[in-house]
Design a protein around this motif. Structure first.
Motif, short mmCIF file in Angstrom:
data_model
loop_
_atom_site.label_atom_id
_atom_site.label_comp_id
_atom_site.label_asym_id
_atom_site.label_seq_id
_atom_site.Cartn_x
_atom_site.Cartn_y
_atom_site.Cartn_z
N TYR A 54 -31.96 -19.32 10.97
CA TYR A 54 -30.81 -19.90 11.67
C TYR A 54 -29.86 -20.46 10.62
CZ TYR A 54 -33.40 -24.17 10.65
OH TYR A 54 -34.08 -25.18 9.99
N GLN A 55 -28.63 -20.75 11.04
CA GLN A 55 -27.68 -21.36 10.12
C GLN A 55 -26.70 -22.24 10.87
OE1 GLN A 55 -24.91 -18.68 8.22
NE2 GLN A 55 -24.91 -17.26 9.94
N LEU A 56 -26.24 -23.28 10.18
CA LEU A 56 -25.21 -24.16 10.72
C LEU A 56 -23.86 -23.52 10.49
CD1 LEU A 56 -24.24 -26.90 11.86
CD2 LEU A 56 -24.30 -27.78 9.52
N VAL A 57 -23.11 -23.30 11.56
CA VAL A 57 -21.77 -22.71 11.47
C VAL A 57 -20.76 -23.81 11.76
CG1 VAL A 57 -20.21 -20.96 12.40
CG2 VAL A 57 -22.66 -20.46 12.22
N LEU A 110 -16.07 -24.06 18.09
CA LEU A 110 -17.25 -24.90 18.30
C LEU A 110 -18.22 -24.80 17.12
CD1 LEU A 110 -18.75 -26.73 20.39
CD2 LEU A 110 -19.87 -24.64 21.20
N THR A 111 -18.48 -25.93 16.46
CA THR A 111 -19.53 -25.99 15.45
C THR A 111 -20.87 -25.84 16.16
OG1 THR A 111 -18.28 -27.36 13.90
CG2 THR A 111 -20.68 -27.52 13.79
N THR A 112 -21.77 -25.05 15.58
CA THR A 112 -23.00 -24.70 16.29
C THR A 112 -24.12 -24.30 15.33
OG1 THR A 112 -23.88 -23.29 18.08
CG2 THR A 112 -22.37 -22.26 16.52
N ILE A 113 -25.32 -24.22 15.86
CA ILE A 113 -26.42 -23.58 15.15
C ILE A 113 -26.50 -22.14 15.65
CG2 ILE A 113 -28.92 -23.45 14.87
CD1 ILE A 113 -27.86 -25.71 13.28
N ASP A 114 -26.30 -21.20 14.75
CA ASP A 114 -26.39 -19.79 15.11
C ASP A 114 -27.83 -19.34 14.94
OD1 ASP A 114 -26.18 -17.11 15.53
OD2 ASP A 114 -24.68 -16.73 13.98
N GLN A 115 -28.50 -19.09 16.07
CA GLN A 115 -29.89 -18.64 16.01
C GLN A 115 -30.00 -17.13 16.13
OE1 GLN A 115 -32.44 -19.54 19.34
NE2 GLN A 115 -30.73 -20.13 20.64
N TYR A 119 -25.12 -25.21 20.40
CA TYR A 119 -26.32 -24.57 19.84
C TYR A 119 -26.45 -23.19 20.47
CZ TYR A 119 -31.09 -24.18 17.99
OH TYR A 119 -32.20 -23.79 17.29
N ASP A 120 -26.62 -22.18 19.66
CA ASP A 120 -26.89 -20.78 20.05
C ASP A 120 -26.18 -19.81 19.13
OD1 ASP A 120 -28.70 -21.03 22.13
OD2 ASP A 120 -27.13 -21.25 23.65
N GLY A 121 -24.86 -20.05 18.88
CA GLY A 121 -24.10 -19.10 18.09
C GLY A 121 -23.47 -18.01 18.92
N MET A 122 -23.14 -18.33 20.18
CA MET A 122 -22.49 -17.36 21.06
C MET A 122 -21.09 -17.04 20.55
SD MET A 122 -23.60 -18.95 24.76
CE MET A 122 -22.47 -17.87 25.63
N TYR A 154 -32.23 -28.52 14.96
CA TYR A 154 -31.47 -29.56 15.66
C TYR A 154 -31.38 -30.84 14.84
CZ TYR A 154 -28.85 -30.45 19.86
OH TYR A 154 -27.82 -30.63 20.73
N ARG A 155 -32.38 -31.06 14.00
CA ARG A 155 -32.27 -32.19 13.07
C ARG A 155 -31.11 -31.93 12.11
NH1 ARG A 155 -36.84 -35.08 9.17
NH2 ARG A 155 -35.32 -36.12 7.82
N MET A 156 -30.98 -30.70 11.63
CA MET A 156 -29.87 -30.34 10.74
C MET A 156 -28.53 -30.60 11.42
SD MET A 156 -28.77 -26.57 9.33
CE MET A 156 -30.12 -26.35 8.20
N LEU A 157 -28.41 -30.19 12.69
CA LEU A 157 -27.17 -30.37 13.43
C LEU A 157 -26.84 -31.84 13.62
CD1 LEU A 157 -24.93 -28.79 14.94
CD2 LEU A 157 -26.35 -28.96 17.01
N THR A 158 -27.86 -32.64 13.93
CA THR A 158 -27.67 -34.08 14.12
C THR A 158 -27.26 -34.76 12.82
OG1 THR A 158 -29.37 -34.04 15.86
CG2 THR A 158 -28.73 -36.20 14.99
#
Length: 247
Positions: free
Chosen positions: A242-245, A207-212, A194-197, A84-88
């Protein structure tokens, strides 16, 4: 988790353990009544009665996203703080200086950890997050819509320029609410989840997201539980990649 069970020809019944059930039956009673050889727990909250009981459980169990210390307890999760720090920091790098954090539940471990990631990012960049810019949706679409409608109705584009959402579902709801109010994403506001759905790919804009990697997380949890039920005593904590998408 279901895919792992099918591949191994294992029985995996699904039960819902509500707060009322936890008040009526202890964790051990519940497991005995259903003749369980092991348990895989999703959505466990630190305020749950079962959370307190797991540390002393003799039955092998694996918790997902909520750590519980105990000899017979395994854990599978994501580094919520770092991700979440990466996303922020991604939003900060896009030029956003004031953001609205649409959190989930106050008592959910994952929400507390992700919020800590927000504060870490802000501190590292010499910024300050207003306490009033953290709102709680309880992961409900209706509550999310109400909060966004009230905030944007009050401030318009004069304050927060981005929405940090604790789940993709919240993020999708924010996008639809903003569009309903006549605003454009990302021209007027940026939104991340956040999730990567998979559903995050099909909204417009994407939607930009963190894919977990939710499917891999469930698979790893079921595999760990099966190993523990067969005497596995080695490493019982797994952190998933995880990765930032960016969309």
């Amino acid at each position: 988790a279901c895919r792992y069970a099918i591949e191994r020809d294992l029985d995996m019944p699904v039960y819902v353990y509500s707060s009322d059930l936890q008040n009526r039956k202890t964790y051990e009673q519940f497991c005995r009544e259903h003749r369980l050889g092991g348990a895989l727990l999703f959505g466990l909250q630190t305020t749950d009665n079962y959370y307190k009981a797991l540390s002393e459980s003799v039955l092998p169990c694996v918790t997902v996203d909520t750590r519980v210390s105990g000899e017979n307890v395994g854990y599978v999760g994501t580094d919520n703080i770092a991700s979440y720090r990466m996303l922020t920091e991604y939003l900060i790098d896009q030029g956003h200086r004031e953001m609205l954090v649409l959190n989930g539940r106050k008592v959910a471990t994952v929400c507390l950890e992700r919020l800590a990631g927000v504060y870490e990012a802000y501190t590292a960049r010499g910024m300050e997050l207003r306490s009033e810019n953290v709102l709680y949706t309880d992961f409900h679409e209706y509550e999310t819509e109400n909060l966004v409608t009230h905030y944007v109705g009050k401030y318009g584009k004069g304050r927060a320029t981005a929405f940090l959402c604790m789940s993709d579902l919240i993020g999708i709801t924010v996008i639809r609410t903003l569009q309903k109010m006549g605003y454009s994403v990302p021209e007027d506001f940026s939104v991340v989840g956040y999730d990567g759905m998979a559903s995050g790919r099909f909204v417009y804009p994407g939607l930009t997201t963190i894919d977990q990697n939710l499917e891999a997380k469930g698979y790893a949890a079921a595999r760990l539980l099966n190993r523990m039920m067969n005497g596995w005593t080695e490493e019982k904590e797994i952190l998933m990649p995880y990765q930032l998408v960016k969309r």
